[in-house]
Design a protein around this motif. Structure first.
Motif, PDB file in Angstrom:
ATOM      1  N   GLY A 154       1.364  14.719  -4.438  1.00 38.98           N
ATOM      2  CA  GLY A 154       1.933  15.054  -5.708  1.00 38.98           C
ATOM      3  C   GLY A 154       1.913  13.758  -6.864  1.00 38.98           C
ATOM      4  O   GLY A 154       2.806  13.740  -7.597  1.00 38.98           O
ATOM      5  N   LEU A 155       0.749  13.310  -6.708  1.00 42.50           N
ATOM      6  CA  LEU A 155       0.593  12.075  -7.968  1.00 42.50           C
ATOM      7  C   LEU A 155       0.126  12.474  -9.274  1.00 42.50           C
ATOM      8  O   LEU A 155      -1.317  13.358  -9.414  1.00 42.50           O
ATOM      9  CB  LEU A 155      -0.463  11.255  -7.422  1.00 42.50           C
ATOM     10  CG  LEU A 155      -0.396  10.720  -5.894  1.00 42.50           C
ATOM     11  CD1 LEU A 155      -1.587   9.787  -5.684  1.00 42.50           C
ATOM     12  CD2 LEU A 155       0.860   9.946  -5.609  1.00 42.50           C
ATOM     13  N   ASP A 156       0.962  12.383 -10.321  1.00 42.07           N
ATOM     14  CA  ASP A 156       0.788  13.075 -11.498  1.00 42.07           C
ATOM     15  C   ASP A 156       0.991  11.953 -12.545  1.00 42.07           C
ATOM     16  O   ASP A 156       0.987  11.979 -13.953  1.00 42.07           O
ATOM     17  CB  ASP A 156       1.631  14.165 -11.948  1.00 42.07           C
ATOM     18  CG  ASP A 156       3.241  13.886 -11.662  1.00 42.07           C
ATOM     19  OD1 ASP A 156       3.586  12.792 -11.119  1.00 42.07           O
ATOM     20  OD2 ASP A 156       3.786  14.967 -11.728  1.00 42.07           O
ATOM     21  N   SER A 157       0.985  10.653 -12.246  1.00 45.92           N
ATOM     22  CA  SER A 157       1.437   9.432 -13.237  1.00 45.92           C
ATOM     23  C   SER A 157       0.639   8.186 -12.475  1.00 45.92           C
ATOM     24  O   SER A 157       0.547   8.176 -11.286  1.00 45.92           O
ATOM     25  CB  SER A 157       2.803   9.219 -13.564  1.00 45.92           C
ATOM     26  OG  SER A 157       3.301   8.791 -12.277  1.00 45.92           O
ATOM     27  N   LEU A 158       0.289   7.239 -13.413  1.00 42.99           N
ATOM     28  CA  LEU A 158      -0.121   6.144 -13.073  1.00 42.99           C
ATOM     29  C   LEU A 158       0.813   5.253 -12.116  1.00 42.99           C
ATOM     30  O   LEU A 158       0.628   4.563 -11.169  1.00 42.99           O
ATOM     31  CB  LEU A 158      -0.472   5.233 -14.320  1.00 42.99           C
ATOM     32  CG  LEU A 158      -1.639   5.483 -15.103  1.00 42.99           C
ATOM     33  CD1 LEU A 158      -1.791   4.675 -16.246  1.00 42.99           C
ATOM     34  CD2 LEU A 158      -2.982   5.382 -14.177  1.00 42.99           C
TER      35      LEU A 158
ATOM     36  N   ILE B  97      -6.399   0.193 -10.040  1.00 40.28           N
ATOM     37  CA  ILE B  97      -6.467   0.857 -11.116  1.00 40.28           C
ATOM     38  C   ILE B  97      -5.706   0.132 -12.533  1.00 40.28           C
ATOM     39  O   ILE B  97      -5.788   1.055 -13.497  1.00 40.28           O
ATOM     40  CB  ILE B  97      -5.460   2.343 -10.859  1.00 40.28           C
ATOM     41  CG1 ILE B  97      -3.872   1.731 -10.663  1.00 40.28           C
ATOM     42  CG2 ILE B  97      -6.080   2.954  -9.705  1.00 40.28           C
ATOM     43  CD1 ILE B  97      -3.022   2.997 -10.499  1.00 40.28           C
ATOM     44  N   THR B  98      -5.680  -1.171 -12.482  1.00 44.47           N
ATOM     45  CA  THR B  98      -5.285  -1.679 -13.617  1.00 44.47           C
ATOM     46  C   THR B  98      -6.034  -1.495 -14.768  1.00 44.47           C
ATOM     47  O   THR B  98      -7.320  -1.566 -14.785  1.00 44.47           O
ATOM     48  CB  THR B  98      -5.106  -3.253 -13.395  1.00 44.47           C
ATOM     49  OG1 THR B  98      -4.518  -3.716 -12.272  1.00 44.47           O
ATOM     50  CG2 THR B  98      -4.676  -3.709 -14.469  1.00 44.47           C
ATOM     51  N   GLY B  99      -5.519  -1.000 -15.924  1.00 42.55           N
ATOM     52  CA  GLY B  99      -6.308  -1.001 -17.024  1.00 42.55           C
ATOM     53  C   GLY B  99      -7.217   0.320 -17.441  1.00 42.55           C
ATOM     54  O   GLY B  99      -7.682   0.753 -18.272  1.00 42.55           O
ATOM     55  N   LEU B 100      -6.955   1.253 -16.200  1.00 40.00           N
ATOM     56  CA  LEU B 100      -7.532   2.760 -16.182  1.00 40.00           C
ATOM     57  C   LEU B 100      -6.535   3.712 -16.815  1.00 40.00           C
ATOM     58  O   LEU B 100      -5.414   3.594 -16.817  1.00 40.00           O
ATOM     59  CB  LEU B 100      -8.028   2.998 -14.760  1.00 40.00           C
ATOM     60  CG  LEU B 100      -8.814   2.156 -13.975  1.00 40.00           C
ATOM     61  CD1 LEU B 100      -9.070   2.581 -12.834  1.00 40.00           C
ATOM     62  CD2 LEU B 100      -9.987   1.780 -14.835  1.00 40.00           C
ATOM     63  N   THR B 101      -7.238   4.620 -17.384  1.00 41.13           N
ATOM     64  CA  THR B 101      -6.402   5.984 -17.729  1.00 41.13           C
ATOM     65  C   THR B 101      -5.965   6.614 -16.618  1.00 41.13           C
ATOM     66  O   THR B 101      -6.482   6.373 -15.494  1.00 41.13           O
ATOM     67  CB  THR B 101      -7.134   6.621 -18.816  1.00 41.13           C
ATOM     68  OG1 THR B 101      -8.360   7.393 -18.065  1.00 41.13           O
ATOM     69  CG2 THR B 101      -7.695   5.737 -19.917  1.00 41.13           C
ATOM     70  N   LEU B 102      -5.127   7.697 -16.720  1.00 43.44           N
ATOM     71  CA  LEU B 102      -4.782   8.406 -15.698  1.00 43.44           C
ATOM     72  C   LEU B 102      -5.711   9.278 -15.206  1.00 43.44           C
ATOM     73  O   LEU B 102      -5.762   9.242 -13.796  1.00 43.44           O
ATOM     74  CB  LEU B 102      -3.831   9.499 -16.323  1.00 43.44           C
ATOM     75  CG  LEU B 102      -2.986  10.371 -15.057  1.00 43.44           C
ATOM     76  CD1 LEU B 102      -2.292   9.775 -14.028  1.00 43.44           C
ATOM     77  CD2 LEU B 102      -1.988  11.436 -15.884  1.00 43.44           C
ATOM     78  N   ASP B 103      -6.777   9.637 -15.974  1.00 40.74           N
ATOM     79  CA  ASP B 103      -8.132  10.419 -15.302  1.00 40.74           C
ATOM     80  C   ASP B 103      -8.694   9.686 -14.624  1.00 40.74           C
ATOM     81  O   ASP B 103      -9.219  10.117 -13.501  1.00 40.74           O
ATOM     82  CB  ASP B 103      -8.507  11.132 -16.626  1.00 40.74           C
ATOM     83  CG  ASP B 103      -7.999  12.230 -17.127  1.00 40.74           C
ATOM     84  OD1 ASP B 103      -6.909  12.913 -16.589  1.00 40.74           O
ATOM     85  OD2 ASP B 103      -8.197  12.863 -18.329  1.00 40.74           O
ATOM     86  N   GLN B 104      -8.997   8.532 -15.120  1.00 42.04           N
ATOM     87  CA  GLN B 104      -9.929   7.509 -14.358  1.00 42.04           C
ATOM     88  C   GLN B 104      -9.213   7.052 -13.163  1.00 42.04           C
ATOM     89  O   GLN B 104     -10.034   6.896 -11.953  1.00 42.04           O
ATOM     90  CB  GLN B 104     -10.291   6.025 -15.262  1.00 42.04           C
ATOM     91  CG  GLN B 104     -10.879   6.443 -16.277  1.00 42.04           C
ATOM     92  CD  GLN B 104     -10.905   5.377 -17.438  1.00 42.04           C
ATOM     93  OE1 GLN B 104     -10.053   4.562 -17.823  1.00 42.04           O
ATOM     94  NE2 GLN B 104     -12.052   5.108 -18.182  1.00 42.04           N
ATOM     95  N   ALA B 105      -7.870   6.734 -13.086  1.00 42.11           N
ATOM     96  CA  ALA B 105      -7.170   6.510 -11.922  1.00 42.11           C
ATOM     97  C   ALA B 105      -7.359   7.366 -10.809  1.00 42.11           C
ATOM     98  O   ALA B 105      -7.405   7.148  -9.533  1.00 42.11           O
ATOM     99  CB  ALA B 105      -5.801   6.190 -12.388  1.00 42.11           C
ATOM    100  N   LEU B 106      -7.212   8.734 -11.424  1.00 42.96           N
ATOM    101  CA  LEU B 106      -7.108   9.713 -10.418  1.00 42.96           C
ATOM    102  C   LEU B 106      -8.445   9.808  -9.850  1.00 42.96           C
ATOM    103  O   LEU B 106      -8.864  10.045  -8.519  1.00 42.96           O
ATOM    104  CB  LEU B 106      -6.831  11.154 -11.052  1.00 42.96           C
ATOM    105  CG  LEU B 106      -5.274  11.264 -11.181  1.00 42.96           C
ATOM    106  CD1 LEU B 106      -5.058  12.598 -12.212  1.00 42.96           C
ATOM    107  CD2 LEU B 106      -4.370  11.306 -10.090  1.00 42.96           C
ATOM    108  N   HIS B 107      -9.553   9.768 -10.666  1.00 47.28           N
ATOM    109  CA  HIS B 107     -10.918   9.974 -10.078  1.00 47.28           C
ATOM    110  C   HIS B 107     -11.060   8.949  -9.233  1.00 47.28           C
ATOM    111  O   HIS B 107     -11.908   9.085  -7.821  1.00 47.28           O
ATOM    112  CB  HIS B 107     -12.004   9.683 -11.136  1.00 47.28           C
ATOM    113  CG  HIS B 107     -13.279   9.809 -10.785  1.00 47.28           C
ATOM    114  ND1 HIS B 107     -13.915  10.853 -10.299  1.00 47.28           N
ATOM    115  CD2 HIS B 107     -14.273   8.541 -10.748  1.00 47.28           C
ATOM    116  CE1 HIS B 107     -15.214  10.397 -10.205  1.00 47.28           C
ATOM    117  NE2 HIS B 107     -15.409   9.301 -10.382  1.00 47.28           N
ATOM    118  N   LEU B 108     -10.769   7.435  -9.340  1.00 43.24           N
ATOM    119  CA  LEU B 108     -11.091   6.684  -8.567  1.00 43.24           C
ATOM    120  C   LEU B 108     -10.178   6.676  -6.992  1.00 43.24           C
ATOM    121  O   LEU B 108     -10.763   6.699  -6.093  1.00 43.24           O
ATOM    122  CB  LEU B 108     -10.469   5.278  -9.108  1.00 43.24           C
ATOM    123  CG  LEU B 108     -10.646   3.799  -8.274  1.00 43.24           C
ATOM    124  CD1 LEU B 108     -12.377   3.675  -7.809  1.00 43.24           C
ATOM    125  CD2 LEU B 108     -10.061   2.649  -9.057  1.00 43.24           C
TER     126      LEU B 108
END
Length: 367
Positions: free
Chosen positions: A79-83, A99-110
């Motif tokens: 249920g991850l929906d935030s950085l 995930i430092t410096g990434l947007t939410l979408d980038q962090a989710l992708h990684l």
């Protein structure tokens, strides 16, 4: 601060999304097993090489589909929906990503990419180690003179029991690791010892292994509690004769297989924990490997002499994983999931190719 009891700590692993996904996963697994036994294999028979190859492809294909689901929707497991939640999960399970410096979408992708690689690596480890388990199962069947038409039924119920046992083992181990991280030193040490012993056995054992059908501790234990019939009762696990309850050799074999599965879990489960500390990913990878065990059994039973160096490869694999686990904890190393997967594939691939290039010499029959 009052310390949380172990059973409550285990309970806290499950959030709403985790319960929903986990329940759906178990429902799917039991549905597939029911379809397998109730429709496609309703009549007891030994799977041919072609059937085993097809079913192996089916289970590997389903596992790959699950890998793709994690790649695109893995974040929904917890249920991850935030950085903030993603970072908390990374810290909790020691995922080797930043995930430092990434947007939410980038962090989710990684995060999804790493989680899917952890699943794939854990699945490959467990599936490879299943081969050694299969060798033992083959020896059990041979030692008890079990007809090959009953193999599938015994393996089916063996897998049902293994699902329950792995669930208990994995989630209890996960709680222990999170509360007492030093237990990873014990797991790593076990893997190194088992790997070295397996390699030594490869070079020293000359005679084929045998399962003692009378003196084995499991057999003696069951014989003290139950009456055992020596007659052929078909595919039944127990019978009732003249008001007395008797168990058949098939049930003894089933219990033996469950016993050895627990023994093998002592090395395979810690091996997957070296890849990921997320108990759900460990469980998913274990179960998918176990589900493919029956078809893999019939496949290996037909070609077991072609990959004679694979056992040595598994010994090296366990040793490598054990050393990696110890060094990762001691030196705070962060080995990427891609590097772990590549190393494991390389080790297994090398010894498979070695077996094909240098096959066992055929013994000429005497005239």
């Amino acid at each position: 601060m009052t310390e949380i009891p172990l059973y409550l700590d285990l309970k806290m692993h499950f959030g709403p999304s985790e319960i929903l996904i986990f329940t759906g996963f178990l429902a799917f697994i039991f549905l597939m097993l029911s379809i397998d036994l109730g429709i496609f294999n309703k009549k007891s028979h030994a799977l041919s090489f072609r059937e085993a190859l097809i079913w192996t492809g089916v289970w590997v294909g389903i596992s790959f589909v699950f890998y793709l689901l994690i790649m695109f929707f893995g974040y929904q497991l917890h249920g991850l929906d935030s950085l903030e939640k993603i970072q908390t999960n990374i810290d909790r399970f020691r995922h080797p990503i930043n995930i430092t410096g990434l947007t939410l979408d980038q962090a989710l992708h990684l995060y999804n990419k790493n989680l899917s690689l952890e699943f794939l690596t854990g699945y490959l480890i467990e599936y490879s180690l299943s081969v050694d388990n299969i060798f033992v199962i083959i020896m059990i069947f041979i030692s008890f003179n079990i007809k090959d038409t009953y193999y599938h039924r015994i393996l089916f119920w063996g897998i049902m029991g293994a699902v329950v046992m792995r669930f208990i083992f994995i989630f209890v181990a996960s709680v222990l690791i999170q509360r007492f991280e030093e237990v990873l030193y014990v797991f790593g040490g076990f893997l190194v010892i088992i790997g070295v012993n397996m390699g030594r056995e490869f070079f020293t054992k000359k005679d084929e292994d045998k399962i003692d059908t009378h003196s084995h501790p499991v057999v003696r234990f069951l014989s003290k509690i139950f009456l055992v019939t020596s007659e052929d009762m078909g595919n039944r696990f127990w019978v009732k004769e003249k008001g007395k309850f008797l168990i058949t050799p098939l049930l003894i074999v089933l219990v033996l297989i469950e016993f050895f599965d627990v023994v093998f879990a002592v090395d395979s489960v810690p091996a997957v924990f070296s890849v990921t500390r997320d108990p759900f990913i460990v469980f998913f990878s274990n179960i998918f490997a176990i589900l493919g065990l029956r078809s893999l059994f019939f496949l290996v039973n037909n070609v077991m002499n072609k990959f004679h160096y694979l056992k040595l490869g598994l010994a090296l694999l366990l040793t490598f994983i054990g050393v990696k686990m110890i060094l990762t904890l001691a030196l705070n190393l962060h080995i990427s999931s891609q590097a772990s997967l590549g190393t494991i594939v390389g080790i297994l691939g090398f010894f498979i190719i070695l077996s094909l290039v240098f096959p066992i010499p055929k013994v000429k029959s005497e005239k």
